[in-house]
Design an enzyme around this catalytic site. Structure first.
Site, PDB file in Angstrom:
ATOM      1  N   HIS A 175     -24.416  55.771  55.572  1.00 57.46           N
ATOM      2  CA  HIS A 175     -24.539  55.730  54.117  1.00 57.46           C
ATOM      3  C   HIS A 175     -23.165  55.524  53.504  1.00 57.46           C
ATOM      4  CE1 HIS A 175     -26.038  56.469  50.110  1.00 57.46           C
ATOM      5  NE2 HIS A 175     -24.921  57.134  49.905  1.00 57.46           N
TER       6      HIS A 175
ATOM      7  N   ASP B 246     -36.279  62.801  44.134  1.00 54.43           N
ATOM      8  CA  ASP B 246     -34.984  62.155  43.896  1.00 54.43           C
ATOM      9  C   ASP B 246     -35.092  61.072  42.841  1.00 54.43           C
ATOM     10  OD1 ASP B 246     -32.203  61.380  44.426  1.00 54.43           O
ATOM     11  OD2 ASP B 246     -33.146  59.548  45.142  1.00 54.43           O
TER      12      ASP B 246
ATOM     13  N   ARG C   9     -30.864  62.204  35.466  1.00 57.53           N
ATOM     14  CA  ARG C   9     -29.401  62.349  35.490  1.00 57.53           C
ATOM     15  C   ARG C   9     -28.730  61.166  34.809  1.00 57.53           C
ATOM     16  NH1 ARG C   9     -28.197  62.598  41.487  1.00 57.53           N
ATOM     17  NH2 ARG C   9     -26.014  62.578  40.851  1.00 57.53           N
TER      18      ARG C   9
ATOM     19  N   SER D  65     -29.340  64.050  46.446  1.00 56.83           N
ATOM     20  CA  SER D  65     -29.922  62.723  46.284  1.00 56.83           C
ATOM     21  C   SER D  65     -29.744  61.884  47.553  1.00 56.83           C
ATOM     22  CB  SER D  65     -29.256  62.037  45.084  1.00 56.83           C
ATOM     23  OG  SER D  65     -29.710  60.715  44.960  1.00 56.83           O
TER      24      SER D  65
ATOM     25  N   LYS E   8     -32.932  61.511  50.941  1.00 51.56           N
ATOM     26  CA  LYS E   8     -33.451  60.208  51.362  1.00 51.56           C
ATOM     27  C   LYS E   8     -33.110  59.931  52.822  1.00 51.56           C
ATOM     28  CE  LYS E   8     -31.525  58.465  47.733  1.00 51.56           C
ATOM     29  NZ  LYS E   8     -30.955  57.615  46.687  1.00 51.56           N
TER      30      LYS E   8
END
Lengths: 434, 434
Positions: B82, B161, B168, B183, B187
């Site tokens: 990520h 999320d 947000r 968040s 995932k």
């Protein structure tokens, strides 16, 4: 202007400009800013604070969301009082007629009971026929005729406050000094007053438990009042025990009548005289608070204050029968003594819990739609520093339900602590800030 | 449990329990808690923080708002990467085939462009026919066949999320380390992976401008991954200039092809090899990151990585014609050089602005409904520490509109500072945290 950018500006601790605050309040009041953005802003304000200037701008924006009443047609000074709320605090009912009798107009817009505290409007409405929902025209007319008027917030007065307060209530953002300041001052400034006496309460029955928080709030209210060129004096007063002896709507009207007739001494009289004295001083009738207190006493002694109260009740549609003959007012089905199970000196009173016990008896609302029982409440028989013997009367409870009385008894007994050693009584007026 | 009390608990700085966090997330996801309460909570979390334990509980609650994909039917290790996002960051397209070629499954759920940054899904969709909306069944099938798959977030994956992120975005509560952690990790954990390599970017083109913030986020992500017994390594990498030379969707696919074919050296290759090496190491194929990097290089040199990419594109419905013959891809109407107006060394690049220039050219979305031009973008010809002469090419701009090119030119020229003195190039990999 972009709402999200302004939220970020505030949450990073920067001060918002006057234009930005006006934009935010107007946009929310007009329904353009959704609740979820405004609640994030409220939380940022609560946690990051606001400068004196921001607080004034907030107040101004909230004030101008509605009408500012023009009292220029009414002669003489116009002075109001605001209390942050407590248990047994019925001073508004007492000082409005005293101060009006002394020649100072008291145009008062009051609130309802909130949580454990009572509300002036609920108390007045225990008088059959009494209308707190006067139109602005009627409001002015009563004020002109008798120098005092007590009504509820109308739709025209600071509508932003009503919206914002509802949102604060459900988002954990009530306890913010700038937001409390904006809420109080926007409504008070809308009354068209020249000056304001503040009674900021501190202790176990107050919203501000700590004296330092009460002083901080008082200073914020004072600086905002001054920013609008209003004369202002703040009293920091004790709320570690109920004020006076009576808690509950009619019971408090009854105690106010006793005070206005000169039939009761003690903390409630002392505070009412001091607040009245300060109002009379701000109104320019006395050269000092002390002289104002003397004038206030005279209004009680010469009977004018009581007659002013009768006149005000009558002008607002209330029956004066029970004001002149309070003993004729309907009684609760159950009137029961709560006796002490211990010997000793009264050391501590969880006044919040005493308020909750009164609410339990029917004197307040647990939910928004609850109906108040005007007769219900507590006659509280002990004071901090006082002595009590086992079997002595702690309180007399008034209710339509014995179950409620039993619940309230338990709450009250748990709320009081006793000591073998002598205990001290708290200072009623902790500080006066000008 | 009472939502307002929990908001107050958080805003007074207390830690919420696992049960309280689960209650809050479930209640919001099921539509029982209104947006205005949840946004106040989000602001309180942003300003008061969360402990490691709270952050793990938040992640778990968000994860369990949806499905956790079961990849037990697929043999071999499953490792994902990520990145926190930057300009020109196309490493996902490069490392997925490299790592899959080395025998480690890469089940990747990616995102779209956000603000000034590009998105892996948008890049892949520049390949005609490429589907990023595979069903979970198709997702598993592609992974089983080629060891790598790249899709978008489905409705089943961490729906909490999606809801929370939208809120947000419009309430100024994006920049919160625990909320970002929840968040990202909810995932990633839903993918059914064994381990995760994190590329946390810092610098002028990153969401975390400061290295200390990037390290704080990396530590939060690592501690959460470990709480779920996932193997994890974080790289803190430089985003003070675009990564690689190409910015824009197809242009980045094209550059990925060049890297996979062994035709390009530089920062993009270096970072891709390091991240691939770490994934191969976490997958247990190599005994160290260093050895993993060697294995990654082999996959490029022996042509397997490129063929894996072709296979993945084909399995996801994409045309492989342009992958094998990228020169045949349609060209922008205008392809224009931007020349330097100054002599000197490149001192600073406002990489955020370079991303905005690419967006201006058509490579990104200004509003949610904007259509992306897959051909549009920038070939960036300079690097920090490099020398340029007046008239030298700074960048080549691709767009369908000359107006857009002129706007982008101005943005780019304003985003670069030059120096007479020699300047240094930033360290690409600032830190590796395990």
């Amino acid at each position: 202007m972009n709402t999200v950018e302004l939220i970020i500006k505030k949450r990073t601790g920067k001060a918002l400009s006057k234009e930005e605050i006006i934009f935010l309040i107007n946009s929310y009041t007009k329904g353009k800013t959704p609740d979820y953005q405004f609640s994030a802003l409220l939380m940022a304000i609560l946690l990051k604070g606001m400068t004196k200037a921001e607080t004034s701008h907030l107040t101004e924006a909230m004030l101008h969301s509605g009408k500012v009443i023009d009292l220029s047609s009414i002669k003489g000074p116009k002075i109001d009082k605001h209390s942050t709320g407590g248990v047994g605090d019925k001073t508004s009912l007492i000082l409005a007629p005293i101060v009006a009798a002394a020649g100072v107009n008291v145009p008062m817009i009051s609130g309802r009971g909130l949580g454990h505290t009572g509300g002036t409007l609920d108390k007045l409405e225990s008088i059959p026929g009494f209308r707190t929902d006067l139109s602005l025209k009627e409001y002015k007319s009563v004020l002109k005729k008798c120098g005092a008027v007590l009504i509820g917030q109308t739709k025209d007065i600071a509508p932003a406050d009503k919206l914002i307060y509802s949102l604060r209530d459900v988002t954990g953002t009530v306890e913010s000094i700038p937001l409390i300041t904006g809420s109080i001052m926007s409504k008070k400034l809308a009354e068209g007053i020249d000056g304001l006496v503040l009674d900021v309460k501190t202790g176990s029955g107050a919203f501000m438990r700590e004296t330092k928080d009460a002083i901080e709030l008082a200073n914020s209210l004072i600086s905002t009042a001054k920013a609008f060129n209003k004369k202002v004096i703040a009293f920091i007063t004790d709320m570690n025990q109920p004020l006076g002896d009576y808690i509950g709507n009619w019971l408090e009207v009854y105690e106010s009548i006793k005070i206005l007739r000169g039939e009761q001494k003690g903390d409630l009289l002392d505070l009412s005289l001091n607040l009245s004295g300060a109002m009379i001083y701000l109104g320019g009738i006395a050269g000092s608070i002390k002289r104002g207190v003397e004038i206030a006493k005279e209004q009680i002694n010469n009977g004018k204050a009581f007659e002013k109260f009768v006149q005000m009740v009558e002008l607002q549609g209330g029956s004066t029968k029970f004001i002149r003959h309070p003993e004729k007012y309907p009684k609760s089905k159950f009137i029961t003594k709560l006796k002490s199970t211990k010997d000793g000196y009264v050391k501590g009173i969880n006044t919040f819990q005493i308020g909750m016990a009164a609410l339990e008896l029917g004197a307040g609302r647990k939910t928004k739609t609850d109906k108040i029982d005007p007769k219900a409440g507590i006659v509280f028989k002990i004071k901090l520093g006082g002595k009590i013997k086992k079997g002595g009367v702690v309180a007399v409870l008034h209710s339509q339900s014995m179950d409620k009385i039993n619940t309230a008894k338990e709450i009250i007994l748990n709320a009081i602590t006793f000591s073998k050693q002598k205990t001290t009584k708290p200072k009623l007026i902790k500080r006066i800030i000008k």
